[in-house]
Structure formats: structure tokens, C-alpha cells
Design a protein around this motif. Structure first.
Motif, PDB file in Angstrom:
ATOM      1  N   ASP A 141       0.831  -1.198   0.000  1.00  0.00           N
ATOM      2  CA  ASP A 141       0.000   0.000   0.000  1.00  0.00           C
ATOM      3  C   ASP A 141       0.876   1.264   0.000  1.00  0.00           C
ATOM      4  O   ASP A 141       0.649   2.203  -0.771  1.00  0.00           O
ATOM      5  N   GLY A 198      -9.050  -0.939  11.520  1.00  0.00           N
ATOM      6  CA  GLY A 198      -8.581  -1.850  10.480  1.00  0.00           C
ATOM      7  C   GLY A 198      -7.212  -2.411  10.819  1.00  0.00           C
ATOM      8  O   GLY A 198      -6.983  -2.873  11.943  1.00  0.00           O
ATOM      9  N   SER A 219      -4.421  -1.213  11.641  1.00  0.00           N
ATOM     10  CA  SER A 219      -3.569  -0.637  12.707  1.00  0.00           C
ATOM     11  C   SER A 219      -4.098  -0.956  14.105  1.00  0.00           C
ATOM     12  O   SER A 219      -3.618  -0.401  15.086  1.00  0.00           O
ATOM     13  N   ARG A 278      -4.745  -2.564  17.663  1.00  0.00           N
ATOM     14  CA  ARG A 278      -3.948  -3.285  18.664  1.00  0.00           C
ATOM     15  C   ARG A 278      -4.924  -3.922  19.644  1.00  0.00           C
ATOM     16  O   ARG A 278      -5.938  -3.326  19.992  1.00  0.00           O
ATOM     17  N   ASP A 326     -12.337  -4.211   5.646  1.00  0.00           N
ATOM     18  CA  ASP A 326     -10.931  -4.642   5.572  1.00  0.00           C
ATOM     19  C   ASP A 326     -10.629  -5.850   6.441  1.00  0.00           C
ATOM     20  O   ASP A 326     -10.414  -6.924   5.912  1.00  0.00           O
TER      21      ASP A 326
HETATM   22  N1  LIG Z   1      -4.146   3.087   1.402  1.00  0.00           N
HETATM   23  C1  LIG Z   1      -4.565   2.981   2.637  1.00  0.00           C
HETATM   24  O1  LIG Z   1      -3.773   2.898   3.576  1.00  0.00           O
HETATM   25  C2  LIG Z   1      -5.996   2.927   2.848  1.00  0.00           C
HETATM   26  C3  LIG Z   1      -6.474   2.459   4.037  1.00  0.00           C
HETATM   27  N2  LIG Z   1      -7.759   2.321   4.266  1.00  0.00           N
HETATM   28  C4  LIG Z   1      -8.180   1.759   5.538  1.00  0.00           C
HETATM   29  O2  LIG Z   1      -7.374   2.215   6.581  1.00  0.00           O
HETATM   30  C5  LIG Z   1      -7.139   1.163   7.502  1.00  0.00           C
HETATM   31  C6  LIG Z   1      -5.910   1.484   8.283  1.00  0.00           C
HETATM   32  O3  LIG Z   1      -6.067   2.784   8.788  1.00  0.00           O
HETATM   33  P1  LIG Z   1      -5.201   3.427   9.937  1.00  0.00           P
HETATM   34  O4  LIG Z   1      -3.791   3.013   9.778  1.00  0.00           O
HETATM   35  O5  LIG Z   1      -5.533   4.863   9.964  1.00  0.00           O
HETATM   36  O6  LIG Z   1      -5.716   2.759  11.277  1.00  0.00           O
HETATM   37  P2  LIG Z   1      -7.069   2.095  11.800  1.00  0.00           P
HETATM   38  O7  LIG Z   1      -8.227   2.776  11.210  1.00  0.00           O
HETATM   39  O8  LIG Z   1      -6.913   0.628  11.689  1.00  0.00           O
HETATM   40  O9  LIG Z   1      -6.970   2.488  13.358  1.00  0.00           O
HETATM   41  C7  LIG Z   1      -7.048   3.836  13.752  1.00  0.00           C
HETATM   42  C8  LIG Z   1      -6.314   4.154  14.993  1.00  0.00           C
HETATM   43  O10 LIG Z   1      -6.927   3.535  16.101  1.00  0.00           O
HETATM   44  C9  LIG Z   1      -6.024   3.457  17.160  1.00  0.00           C
HETATM   45  N3  LIG Z   1      -6.118   2.148  17.849  1.00  0.00           N
HETATM   46  C10 LIG Z   1      -5.491   1.003  17.515  1.00  0.00           C
HETATM   47  N4  LIG Z   1      -5.801   0.036  18.388  1.00  0.00           N
HETATM   48  C11 LIG Z   1      -6.648   0.587  19.274  1.00  0.00           C
HETATM   49  C12 LIG Z   1      -7.310   0.072  20.422  1.00  0.00           C
HETATM   50  N5  LIG Z   1      -7.136  -1.182  20.855  1.00  0.00           N
HETATM   51  N6  LIG Z   1      -8.113   0.882  21.109  1.00  0.00           N
HETATM   52  C13 LIG Z   1      -8.287   2.165  20.715  1.00  0.00           C
HETATM   53  N7  LIG Z   1      -7.677   2.710  19.645  1.00  0.00           N
HETATM   54  C14 LIG Z   1      -6.870   1.925  18.929  1.00  0.00           C
HETATM   55  C15 LIG Z   1      -4.634   3.679  16.582  1.00  0.00           C
HETATM   56  O11 LIG Z   1      -4.189   4.924  17.028  1.00  0.00           O
HETATM   57  C16 LIG Z   1      -4.882   3.679  15.079  1.00  0.00           C
HETATM   58  O12 LIG Z   1      -4.029   4.538  14.397  1.00  0.00           O
HETATM   59  C17 LIG Z   1      -7.130  -0.083   6.660  1.00  0.00           C
HETATM   60  O13 LIG Z   1      -7.482  -1.220   7.383  1.00  0.00           O
HETATM   61  C18 LIG Z   1      -8.146   0.261   5.592  1.00  0.00           C
HETATM   62  O14 LIG Z   1      -9.431  -0.148   5.958  1.00  0.00           O
HETATM   63  C19 LIG Z   1      -8.799   2.731   3.333  1.00  0.00           C
HETATM   64  O15 LIG Z   1      -9.587   3.719   3.938  1.00  0.00           O
HETATM   65  C20 LIG Z   1      -8.311   3.221   2.020  1.00  0.00           C
HETATM   66  C21 LIG Z   1      -6.891   3.393   1.787  1.00  0.00           C
END
Ligand SMILES: NC(=O)C1=CN([C@@H]2O[C@H](COP(=O)(O)OP(=O)(O)OC[C@H]3O[C@@H](n4cnc5c(N)ncnc54)[C@H](O)[C@@H]3O)[C@@H](O)[C@H]2O)[C@@H](O)CC1
Ligand SMILES: [K+]
Length: 217
Positions: free
Chosen positions: A15, A120, A122, A124, A149
Motif C-alpha cells: 500500500d 482496520g 492498525s 492493537r 478490511d
Molecule cells: N491506502 C490505505 O492505507 C488505505 C487504508 N484504508 C483503511 O485504513 C485502515 C488502516 O487505517 P489506519 O492506519 O488509519 O488505522 P485504523 O483505522 O486501523 O486504526 C485507527 C487508529 O486507532 C487506534 N487504535 C489502535 N488500536 C486501538 C485500540 N485497541 N483501542 C483504541 N484505539 C486503537 C490507533 O491509534 C490507530 O491509528 C485499513 O485497514 C483500511 O481499511 C482505506 O480507507 C483506504 C486506503
């Protein structure tokens, strides 16, 4: 030899490579993800369906919010379970748009289709209490459950410790962790617009997105 699925680490690398090499913004890919998710949800819904989309503060939530906007634009009843404050720029902008389009804040009394855009790749474990509480409500409801996802609360062995998804719509490529899901969970794959050359670079067969942009695995 080509691989058939990717670890979450390998997928993140793929990605990142696509974003860097082809100047693809996350917002652009989020639009693609959200549109395909909205299509999958709309297939399950009818005019009177109540849809709840669970949203966390990240890009998974952002994709869910794009789906919310598209569904609201088509006239569906869309509700947003905002578990945590949405503070990051892109998800925040998507939230503002979804609300302008008519999505409502809060969990309604009954839900027909509950969507997990909570967290998604990220995520934990363990999940924080706010997520645990929302997921328990979703699991206890009679709603059909769809994850964006990967399901929130999935273990390394594919056990659904959190959201008990009936369907998962994963993005761009099959993920190894999803192969371990219980058999009854339906998995779909959606096109993010990543070019074939990126798949070739990572030694994985590109799904046949030329024919369909939403493919059942
Ligand atoms: N190219 C890309 O990277 C794209 C990603 N997308 C989506 O983005 C997802 C990944 O997004 P992100 O990296 O922003 O992260 P996530 O949306 O998976 O998580 C968001 C945040 O939640 C927090 N978190 C993690 N574990 C937690 C817990 N146990 N309790 C409370 N908060 C917690 C972390 O700070 C994390 O950064 C993918 O799975 C996918 O669905 C899509 O929207 C499209 C494009
Ligand atoms: K999810």
C-alpha cells in the motif's frame, strides 16, 4: 513463485509503495474503498433498512464514513456509532461530509445492517472499553454484520474475538489472516485502484478487477 495472500505487514508495505510510487493519495483510495463498501451494503439493504456504521479515529473509519455518505446520497437511513472523538484530518473531513449528506449520529434502537469500520489493520489488542461496549451491542443485535478490511478484534489466528462479522470486505488483496476465519464468514475483495505493476512487484496475482471491482473470494 507468486503468493496467494499477504500478511498485514506485507500489505501495508504494498500500500505504501503504491502511494509513494504512483502519487495515489489515501483519500483517493478511501473513496474507492467506501464506494465498494456502500455497494456491498446496498445489496443487503432495502428501502426501510436501518444501517449503523461503527467508526474509529483512523482510515478504516474514514472508509466507513465514505460508505455512509454514498448510502445517504442514495436515500438510505444511515447512523454513525462514533466510538471515540474523530480528530484526524481526513476522517474528520469525511465525517463532516457524511453528516451534511444526512447520516445521523448515534446508535438507533434497532439496526438491520451493522458495519464495522471501527478499526482496520492498525488495531492493537486488547481493544479499549469504548470499542468493547459498541462491539458487544452489535454482536447482541440481530443485525447482519459487515466488516471493512479486517474485523475489529480479530486474533492472529483469525478468531473473531471482537465483531462477529457475517461478511468481510477486504481491500485490494487477500490477507493471510482472513484465510483462518470460520467457514461461514463470506469474504469479498474490493479494488482500491492499485496498478498491476504493484502486484507484480510484490509477487501476488492481481485479482480480476478488470471484470469486477467487488469480488467474492
Ligand atoms: N491506502 C490505505 O492505507 C488505505 C487504508 N484504508 C483503511 O485504513 C485502515 C488502516 O487505517 P489506519 O492506519 O488509519 O488505522 P485504523 O483505522 O486501523 O486504526 C485507527 C487508529 O486507532 C487506534 N487504535 C489502535 N488500536 C486501538 C485500540 N485497541 N483501542 C483504541 N484505539 C486503537 C490507533 O491509534 C490507530 O491509528 C485499513 O485497514 C483500511 O481499511 C482505506 O480507507 C483506504 C486506503
Ligand atoms: K474493520
Amino acid at each position: 513463485m507468486q503468493v496467494t495472500s499477504l500478511s498485514l505487514e506485507a500489505f501495508k508495505e504494498m500500500d505504501y509503495w503504491a502511494v509513494e510510487k504512483y502519487n495515489l493519495s489515501i483519500e483517493l483510495m478511501m473513496e474507492n474503498a467506501g464506494l465498494q463498501l456502500a455497494r456491498l451494503i446496498a445489496k443487503k439493504a432495502n428501502e426501510s433498512s436501518v444501517i449503523t456504521i461503527g467508526v474509529g479515529n483512523g482510515n478504516n473509519g474514514g472508509g466507513g464514513l465514505v460508505a455512509a455518505r454514498r448510502l445517504a446520497a442514495w436515500g438510505f437511513n444511515v447512523n454513525l456509532d462514533l466510538v471515540v472523538p474523530i480528530t484526524k484530518d481526513l476522517p474528520k473531513a469525511q465525517l463532516e461530509r457524511a453528516l451534511l449528506f444526512g447520516a445521523k449520529e448515534g446508535i438507533p434502537e434497532t439496526t438491520d445492517i451493522w458495519v464495522d469500520a471501527y478499526l482496520g489493520f492498525s488495531q492493537r489488542l486488547p481493544l479499549s472499553d469504548a470499542f468493547v461496549k459498541s462491539i458487544a451491542l452489535a454482536n447482541a443485535s440481530s443485525a447482519f454484520r459487515i466488516s471493512l478490511d479486517i474485523p475489529v478484534g480479530i486474533s492472529k489466528d483469525g478468531e473473531l474475538l471482537g465483531f462477529k462479522a457475517n461478511q468481510v470486505m477486504t481491500l485490494a488483496a487477500p490477507k493471510t489472516i482472513l484465510e483462518k476465519l470460520p467457514n461461514e464468514v463470506e469474504v469479498f475483495m474490493a479494488d482500491l485502484g492499485i496498478p498491476k505493476s504493484v502486484y507484480e512487484h510484490f509477487n501476488i496475482k492481481m485479482p480480476n478487477f478488470k471484470e469486477h471491482q467487488l469480488i467474492a473470494l
